[in-house]
Motif scaffolding. Sequence first.
Motif, mmCIF file in Angstrom:
data_model
loop_
_atom_site.group_PDB
_atom_site.id
_atom_site.type_symbol
_atom_site.label_atom_id
_atom_site.label_comp_id
_atom_site.label_asym_id
_atom_site.label_seq_id
_atom_site.Cartn_x
_atom_site.Cartn_y
_atom_site.Cartn_z
ATOM 1 N N ASN A 291 -7.442 1.879 -9.064
ATOM 2 C CA ASN A 291 -6.161 1.386 -8.574
ATOM 3 C C ASN A 291 -6.054 1.495 -7.058
ATOM 4 N N ILE A 292 -6.634 2.547 -6.499
ATOM 5 C CA ILE A 292 -6.608 2.686 -5.040
ATOM 6 C C ILE A 292 -7.391 1.552 -4.384
ATOM 7 N N VAL A 293 -8.557 1.269 -4.941
ATOM 8 C CA VAL A 293 -9.369 0.186 -4.376
ATOM 9 C C VAL A 293 -8.653 -1.147 -4.538
ATOM 10 N N LEU A 294 -8.113 -1.361 -5.743
ATOM 11 C CA LEU A 294 -7.401 -2.612 -6.012
ATOM 12 C C LEU A 294 -6.226 -2.775 -5.052
ATOM 13 N N THR A 295 -5.471 -1.698 -4.874
ATOM 14 C CA THR A 295 -4.310 -1.761 -3.990
ATOM 15 C C THR A 295 -4.709 -2.141 -2.580
ATOM 16 N N MET A 296 -5.735 -1.466 -2.065
ATOM 17 C CA MET A 296 -6.134 -1.761 -0.694
ATOM 18 C C MET A 296 -6.694 -3.172 -0.595
ATOM 19 N N ALA A 297 -7.353 -3.633 -1.654
ATOM 20 C CA ALA A 297 -7.869 -5.003 -1.619
ATOM 21 C C ALA A 297 -6.714 -5.995 -1.590
ATOM 22 N N THR B 189 1.060 5.773 -9.565
ATOM 23 C CA THR B 189 -0.024 6.366 -8.780
ATOM 24 C C THR B 189 0.479 6.794 -7.408
ATOM 25 N N GLY B 190 1.317 5.945 -6.808
ATOM 26 C CA GLY B 190 1.832 6.266 -5.484
ATOM 27 C C GLY B 190 2.767 7.446 -5.499
ATOM 28 N N LEU B 191 3.582 7.541 -6.547
ATOM 29 C CA LEU B 191 4.569 8.620 -6.598
ATOM 30 C C LEU B 191 3.927 9.936 -7.006
ATOM 31 N N ASN B 192 2.967 9.888 -7.902
ATOM 32 C CA ASN B 192 2.322 11.124 -8.343
ATOM 33 C C ASN B 192 0.951 10.793 -8.903
ATOM 34 N N ALA C 45 0.828 -1.197 0.000
ATOM 35 C CA ALA C 45 0.000 0.000 0.000
ATOM 36 C C ALA C 45 0.864 1.249 0.000
ATOM 37 N N TYR C 46 1.950 1.200 0.757
ATOM 38 C CA TYR C 46 2.810 2.380 0.860
ATOM 39 C C TYR C 46 3.413 2.739 -0.493
ATOM 40 N N LYS C 47 3.736 1.725 -1.282
ATOM 41 C CA LYS C 47 4.304 1.976 -2.613
ATOM 42 C C LYS C 47 3.296 2.678 -3.508
ATOM 43 N N VAL C 48 2.032 2.543 -3.194
ATOM 44 C CA VAL C 48 1.008 3.191 -3.993
ATOM 45 C C VAL C 48 0.532 4.465 -3.279
ATOM 46 N N GLY C 49 1.271 4.853 -2.265
ATOM 47 C CA GLY C 49 0.981 6.117 -1.612
ATOM 48 C C GLY C 49 -0.077 6.031 -0.532
ATOM 49 N N LEU C 50 -0.336 4.825 -0.045
ATOM 50 C CA LEU C 50 -1.359 4.669 0.992
ATOM 51 C C LEU C 50 -0.715 4.100 2.250
ATOM 52 N N PHE C 51 -1.116 4.645 3.367
ATOM 53 C CA PHE C 51 -0.563 4.148 4.638
ATOM 54 C C PHE C 51 -1.552 3.155 5.224
ATOM 55 N N ASN C 52 -1.239 1.860 5.070
ATOM 56 C CA ASN C 52 -2.192 0.836 5.497
ATOM 57 C C ASN C 52 -2.001 0.471 6.968
ATOM 58 N N ILE C 53 -2.472 1.362 7.825
ATOM 59 C CA ILE C 53 -2.429 1.077 9.252
ATOM 60 C C ILE C 53 -3.503 0.040 9.578
ATOM 61 N N GLY C 54 -4.295 -0.287 8.563
ATOM 62 C CA GLY C 54 -5.394 -1.236 8.743
ATOM 63 C C GLY C 54 -4.996 -2.680 8.550
ATOM 64 N N GLY D 177 -10.202 1.472 0.750
ATOM 65 C CA GLY D 177 -9.844 1.982 -0.570
ATOM 66 C C GLY D 177 -11.013 2.683 -1.236
ATOM 67 N N LEU D 178 -12.167 2.072 -1.111
ATOM 68 C CA LEU D 178 -13.360 2.635 -1.747
ATOM 69 C C LEU D 178 -13.709 3.986 -1.129
ATOM 70 N N LEU D 179 -13.611 4.065 0.195
ATOM 71 C CA LEU D 179 -13.925 5.330 0.856
ATOM 72 C C LEU D 179 -12.934 6.406 0.442
ATOM 73 N N LYS D 180 -11.678 5.990 0.302
ATOM 74 C CA LYS D 180 -10.652 6.945 -0.118
ATOM 75 C C LYS D 180 -10.942 7.432 -1.540
ATOM 76 N N ALA D 181 -11.239 6.469 -2.415
ATOM 77 C CA ALA D 181 -11.388 6.811 -3.830
ATOM 78 C C ALA D 181 -12.649 7.630 -4.088
ATOM 79 N N THR D 182 -13.741 7.263 -3.423
ATOM 80 C CA THR D 182 -14.993 7.923 -3.780
ATOM 81 C C THR D 182 -15.363 9.056 -2.841
ATOM 82 N N ARG D 183 -14.976 8.952 -1.567
ATOM 83 C CA ARG D 183 -15.413 9.971 -0.613
ATOM 84 C C ARG D 183 -14.245 10.738 -0.013
ATOM 85 N N ASN D 184 -13.044 10.485 -0.491
ATOM 86 C CA ASN D 184 -11.871 11.215 -0.025
ATOM 87 C C ASN D 184 -11.660 11.067 1.483
#
Lengths: 312, 388, 518
Positions: B263-269, B246-249, B86-95, B137-144
């Motif tokens: 991609n955000i949803v896929l990554t988190m999945a 996506t993670g870098l920019n 997740a981190y490589k795609v710019g997401l911090f997966n504390i989950g 991921g879905l919440l991030k992608a659709t609802r920020n």
Amino acid sequence: MILLIQYTLVFTSVLMLVALGGCFSEHSGVINIGLEGIMVFGALGGALVMSSLPAGSSAFIIVLLSILAAMVMGIIYSLLLAVASINFKADQTLVGTAMNLLGTAGATVIVKAINTAANPNNPSATVQYISARKAFLLVNGYEFNWFMPLALCLLILAYVILYKTRFGLRLMSCGEHPQAAASVGINVYKMRYAGVLISGLLGGLGGLVYITAGVSEWKFENGVAGFGFLALAVMIFGGWKPFRIALAALLFGFFRALSNVYTGFDLLSRLNLPSTIYNMLPYIISLIVLIFFSKNSAAPKAEGIPYDQGSR
Amino acid sequence: MRKGNSILRKPAVQTLLSSLLCILLGLLVGFIALLIINPSGAVEAILDIIKNFWNYSKRATQLKNLGNTLVKTAPLLMCSLSVLFAYKVGLFNIGAAGQYVAGAGACIFCAVGLGWHWLPCMIASILAGALVGAISGLLKATRNVNEVISCIMLNWISLYLVNTLLSKVKNPTSPYTYNVAKQMVIENGASTTVAHPEALLPQLGINTLFNNNKYVGLAIPLAILLAVGIWVLLNKTRLGYELRATGLNKHAAKYCGMQDKANIVLTMAIAGGLAGIGASMLYLTGFEEWSVTQSSVPGMGFNGIAAAFLGGLHPIGTIFSSFFIQHITDGGAQLNKQVYPSEISGLISSLIIYFCAFVLFFKLTLNRRLDRKAERLQAIAQKEGGKA
Amino acid sequence: MEKEQIRPQDSEYAVEMLHITKRFPGIIANDDITLQLRKGEIHALLGENGAGKSTLMSVLFGLYQPEEGIIKINGKEVKISDPNDANDLGIGMVHQHFKLVECFTVLDNIILGVEPVGKAGILHKAEARKRVLKLSEKYGLQVNPDAKISDITVGMQQRTEILKMLYRDNDILIFDEPTAVLTPQEIEELMQIMRNLAAEGKSILFISHKLAEIMAVADRCSVLRKGKYIGTVNTKDVTMEDLSAMMVGRNVNFHVEKKPQKLGDVILKVENMTVASHMHKNNAVKNVSFEVRAGEIVCIAGIDGNGQTEFVYGLTGLEPLAGGKITLLGKDITKMPIRRRSVMGMSHIPEDRHKHGLVLDYSLEYNIVLQRYFEPQFNKNEFLRRKNIRAYADQLIEQYDIRSGQGAITSARSMSGGNQQKAIVAREIDRNPSLLVAVQPTRGLDVGAIEYIHKQIVAQRDAGKAVLLVSLEMDEVLDVSDRILVMYEGEIVGELDPKTTTPEEMGLYMAGAKRKEM
């Protein structure tokens, strides 16, 4: 019913104090995920003072010293975040996560070390403060304590500081646009330190309030059971504004209290829902709240971005 | 300007160096804590932690305990891969912690409650973890919604949900569930169990290497294989190219037509699936049972964060860092509980994460130093050249 | 000239920066620069991007310490170690990117840092408010002190910045590229304000690269080029061409060679396009319609922030349309995702090369295939074909003369701005697009790179491609385009022919003072 009100008020005080702490830190531009750890250390400071004070101490001394200890411990612990994120420009989420883990592990080690030193056959992480806790109660027999009026005062104070003083104006400018603040001679590093340390103070106090809520001993292995995270949600729900945070805390506090006392309500106990539902409720509500309030976030614009004097 | 070719410039060397430094500092502070608690045994205690299974004199016991450490390394490695990916795609997966919990709930319930074979149980774990991850991921992608916050909430929600679910397969005499080696059956309204070894992961003969440690098996090679697989996925494939971009920019990724939200949803999945399978790697060995009264999220996912950063955010690096973290965690259990609390190793690993936060600064400073040194050398060379 | 009554310690100069040298790793940003600002004058500091103007000002404000040289204020040598020192010495600055806190009011922004307070640090805003209103009246600086910065116009934001300096009783006022974001009319107002300020005895340093403005308002002009001091001249004694030559070091041929136009079919057709805006309230795109044919360069001109960015986002698919229709090569692409537009033949040189154009931490070769990595040439069974990527990158590097430290594997971050832009241009042009959308393709580049990129764009037109150029630079608009559409507050307010129009006429359209019924 009285029980529900009591617990609601206790949990509201905790959540409000800690969320206000987060609010100061974030307004200065530092995301404070580590509130949970700060609470644990504040609680530890307070608990140790309470358990070590001689039995006959006056209530005033107990209250004063344990509150002071909780605040000081919170401040000291929050230095970990301040140093890493302000001076060393570290990833604030990572530091906060480390602080949460460190909070529980560190407090457990300290308490166990103290307990085993006193009695090698007692390797537990529990601190007891049965008699000292009574000093906090306002009315005998009820869980209304000194923290509630104190929290209310701190709420008003927080509002005045943020919106009516020079310090507040400067603090918020650092969280919104640190380069602008620096260009008019404000020391961004200092203000961010102030923000983080205030969050330590309030977070530490919140930790103390939490562990004295209806119990007389605390197992430090359990940390503070996610209350720091819940406070973060309260802060976001409250839009980083003190009075709205207070209302959000009231709402969340109510649901959290419900999970403790729902069996006392005919209607609720007849529903026969597993108790975990009530435990989950505050988190589910925060999640739903986030879904509706995150699009147009009122978060300070520069939060989470390390400030570097060199960059323009 | 030509830069010096110092070996210190190599990113891999810098990463290794900074990880070692983090470990040293973590151990140092841990050692200081031990000194404060009881100075006389501190040296021995810190060595006990570092030695872990080598504390035993018999080779057979050493191997058995090494096996135990490895059994828990596999899930830790999966959690750290989850965080890393997740981190490589710019997401911090504390989950990862909550996704791990979901995975645990799924595989234990499927094994004990439904009597499934290990493979479908494992798949259920993957799906459960992926589902929890995908929600973030879905919440991030659709609802920020900031993924850190939603993950934290989902950690607790998962914990309480799994506690509820697993209390259906609870051993009535303890707060724990039945072991996955058993299937629960209801007879005359009372629950009993029957043996159900199909739910256990195959041992593939690896157990014989570890003095017949019956918990050692498929999980370990599978975890390493997945680490390599993640490396290949990130660095060699089209999807990896997209995800890292996506993670870098994320703006550039959107600009060139990548499906940033998908991609955000896929990554988190995927991250959730990794944490989920990690849980099945532990619980499907029968190594431990789930306590349905636990009120804090298991630390495996959080330790995964430590391992991911300590491993320099490299999939292969995390294999070693995961082992190390698990090694010292188990090492903590070697301490004399009447003198030292075993949580000291938790303290050390959380300190290591804390120090990992300084790595970026460390590398920056190192590079600046090297720049200045190179400049000085260049200046000297120029002067000498001028003379000649 | 009459001899003035001056005390011995009084100096003719408000600011003297003598022989300033400032080095950064790898470059000398300021190399022995001398700048002398007389009291009560308007002094222009001229130089291209990267000439060292910003560094020099940062030195004056104590953000950087120079390795060599001294600074004198009113004849006295001083040491400035932070912006506070500069402020104490009476130096104030309007930064190019305003240093305003968006969610604060105008008043809060003005008093920030010098707040009048009573007991316990409680703010006394009432007296501050009175003073601000008085100052705003005295210098003709119209503001509403209680409005939030995020709600007011750019012009009012700038006036807030000026009031910030006046509120602090600054005597030395620095304006850093103050006209870049203003309409011609607002620019005229600003110049009048500057003259008023100078007449009141303030000393003004005016940083710019716009020659006409310097000639119009400044008394003297100092020129920097590539970190070096070139000289100081009286503006009365020189022509714009002289200044231009000092600035770039040679006489630049601004004119771009173009072949006679051969118009082809309609490539792009935009009908009643409307885009909502997230950023500002007034600059959404409203009902825009036009066509671009093969073999022509159509330019969208306008002042920054009049909806151009949103227009491009809508056109390229980065933002959904609120209404209207886009047709590319006869196909309706209104709802088409970005990737499919791109594959159909739309290339996009984005406005912000760091935000959209590049993945800075990817290598040059990975950036070069950013729009093509999924094609069979570079992707087989979902695995990247790295050999082909390398070969293709090497080919483009050679063909488009992209310079970098280590060739294809150089990190894009470490490349110069000009070469980063060349890489983007190469990537977008080499896809052989039917329509090239180029948004401020020369922003922040040096003259050589600008010439190069203009040539590439014209070559596309000459090869029979359609080009849509979005530009803020008047010169670029007039030199490169075949047709000019002026955008003002989200609408096309005029179509002009570059051969017959004048900068003045364009300015009137850009400022909304004039419009044609389209």
